[in-house]
Design a protein around this motif. Structure first.
Motif, PDB file in Angstrom:
ATOM      1  N   ALA A 116       0.817  -1.217   0.000  1.00  0.00           N
ATOM      2  CA  ALA A 116       0.000   0.000   0.000  1.00  0.00           C
ATOM      3  C   ALA A 116       0.851   1.267   0.000  1.00  0.00           C
ATOM      4  N   ASN A 117       2.168   1.098   0.032  1.00  0.00           N
ATOM      5  CA  ASN A 117       3.079   2.244   0.069  1.00  0.00           C
ATOM      6  C   ASN A 117       2.784   3.203   1.212  1.00  0.00           C
ATOM      7  N   LYS A 118       2.435   2.641   2.337  1.00  0.00           N
ATOM      8  CA  LYS A 118       2.192   3.477   3.509  1.00  0.00           C
ATOM      9  C   LYS A 118       3.493   4.083   4.002  1.00  0.00           C
ATOM     10  N   ASP A 119       3.362   5.209   4.632  1.00  0.00           N
ATOM     11  CA  ASP A 119       4.493   5.893   5.235  1.00  0.00           C
ATOM     12  C   ASP A 119       4.963   5.092   6.455  1.00  0.00           C
ATOM     13  N   LEU A 120       6.274   4.885   6.597  1.00  0.00           N
ATOM     14  CA  LEU A 120       6.813   4.117   7.716  1.00  0.00           C
ATOM     15  C   LEU A 120       6.377   4.708   9.052  1.00  0.00           C
ATOM     16  N   ALA A 121       6.432   6.016   9.172  1.00  0.00           N
ATOM     17  CA  ALA A 121       6.070   6.657  10.443  1.00  0.00           C
ATOM     18  C   ALA A 121       4.634   6.318  10.829  1.00  0.00           C
ATOM     19  N   GLU A 122       3.752   6.308   9.855  1.00  0.00           N
ATOM     20  CA  GLU A 122       2.338   5.999  10.113  1.00  0.00           C
ATOM     21  C   GLU A 122       2.160   4.550  10.581  1.00  0.00           C
ATOM     22  N   VAL A 123       2.817   3.626   9.878  1.00  0.00           N
ATOM     23  CA  VAL A 123       2.721   2.209  10.232  1.00  0.00           C
ATOM     24  C   VAL A 123       3.322   1.967  11.619  1.00  0.00           C
ATOM     25  N   MET A 124       4.504   2.540  11.872  1.00  0.00           N
ATOM     26  CA  MET A 124       5.164   2.368  13.164  1.00  0.00           C
ATOM     27  C   MET A 124       4.323   2.975  14.278  1.00  0.00           C
ATOM     28  N   ASP A 125       3.808   4.168  14.055  1.00  0.00           N
ATOM     29  CA  ASP A 125       3.003   4.849  15.065  1.00  0.00           C
ATOM     30  C   ASP A 125       1.765   4.022  15.430  1.00  0.00           C
ATOM     31  N   ASP A 126       1.042   3.534  14.426  1.00  0.00           N
ATOM     32  CA  ASP A 126      -0.163   2.731  14.692  1.00  0.00           C
ATOM     33  C   ASP A 126       0.170   1.471  15.483  1.00  0.00           C
ATOM     34  N   THR A 127       1.241   0.802  15.092  1.00  0.00           N
ATOM     35  CA  THR A 127       1.601  -0.466  15.745  1.00  0.00           C
ATOM     36  C   THR A 127       2.055  -0.240  17.185  1.00  0.00           C
ATOM     37  N   ILE A 128       2.916   0.756  17.391  1.00  0.00           N
ATOM     38  CA  ILE A 128       3.399   1.043  18.746  1.00  0.00           C
ATOM     39  C   ILE A 128       2.235   1.526  19.623  1.00  0.00           C
ATOM     40  N   LYS A 129       1.357   2.338  19.053  1.00  0.00           N
ATOM     41  CA  LYS A 129       0.189   2.836  19.787  1.00  0.00           C
ATOM     42  C   LYS A 129      -0.659   1.661  20.281  1.00  0.00           C
ATOM     43  N   ASN A 130      -0.877   0.663  19.408  1.00  0.00           N
ATOM     44  CA  ASN A 130      -1.660  -0.511  19.797  1.00  0.00           C
ATOM     45  C   ASN A 130      -0.999  -1.279  20.931  1.00  0.00           C
TER      46      ASN A 130
END
Length: 196
Positions: free
Chosen positions: A175-189
């Motif tokens: 999906a070519n997501k931004d790394l910061a977005e993916v990392m932020d969502d995962t760490i937040k969870n």
């Protein structure tokens, strides 16, 4: 004092030039000549600062680790936003180290073929939980992080999550997501699961 500042500037320029090149092309095909030319120094000057490209990368990794450590110290001082600051520090470290998928793929590949770099990475992944320990322990003391899990286990889990997200993002994320977005969502969870 000026001489030291010039040395630091030259070293910084070499690292930045190498990271720029590693971000757009294959690590193994990037020559010391290319790095030196981009940095505006001779190959001899390169060797005055680094013996190998792996050593240069390790220095870059250590710089990011120092920044992360300073951010962890600030987390302890600013207890009100401890969890969000912890999350931000992890996300920022990922953004700074993994500017492009190519550099991340290069680093992962290098970790599999270079025993020297693999050992250096292993050291960094062992240092990270220790850096987070004090912050997590403080979070437990003030009641924002559960006391049911040891601070070291939480730190180790965060490192494993970090590595997993990096690998998944660099190789599998269509999906070519931004790394910061993916990392932020995962760490937040994960953090939502350890809140006190």
């Amino acid at each position: 004092m000026n001489r030291e500042r010039n040395k630091e500037y030259t070293k910084r320029k070499i690292i930045e030039s190498a990271i720029e090149l590693f971000s757009i092309q294959d690590y193994q095909k990037t020559s010391l000549e290319e790095i030196s030319k981009k940095a505006g120094v001779t190959k001899t000057t390169f060797f005055a600062y680094f013996k190998t490209k792996e050593e240069l990368l390790y220095d870059f990794d250590l710089e990011q680790l120092k920044v992360f450590e300073q951010r962890m110290e600030l987390c302890v001082k600013d207890s009100q936003e401890l969890l969000s600051k912890l999350r931000e520090a992890i996300v920022d470290m990922a953004k700074n180290l993994h500017k492009t998928r190519i550099i991340t793929q290069n680093l992962i590949h290098l970790g599999t073929i270079s025993p020297v770099y693999k050992k250096l990475l292993s050291e960094i992944f062992n240092i990270l939980p220790r850096i987070m320990y004090k912050t997590i322990q403080h979070g437990q003391e003030i009641g924002v992080i559960t006391k049911n899990i040891s601070p070291m286990i939480i730190g180790e889990n965060l490192v494993k999550i970090y590595i997993g997200v990096i690998v998944q993002w660099s190789f599998l994320d269509e999906a070519n997501k931004d790394l910061a977005e993916v990392m932020d969502d995962t760490i937040k969870n994960y953090i939502s699961g350890i809140e006190g």
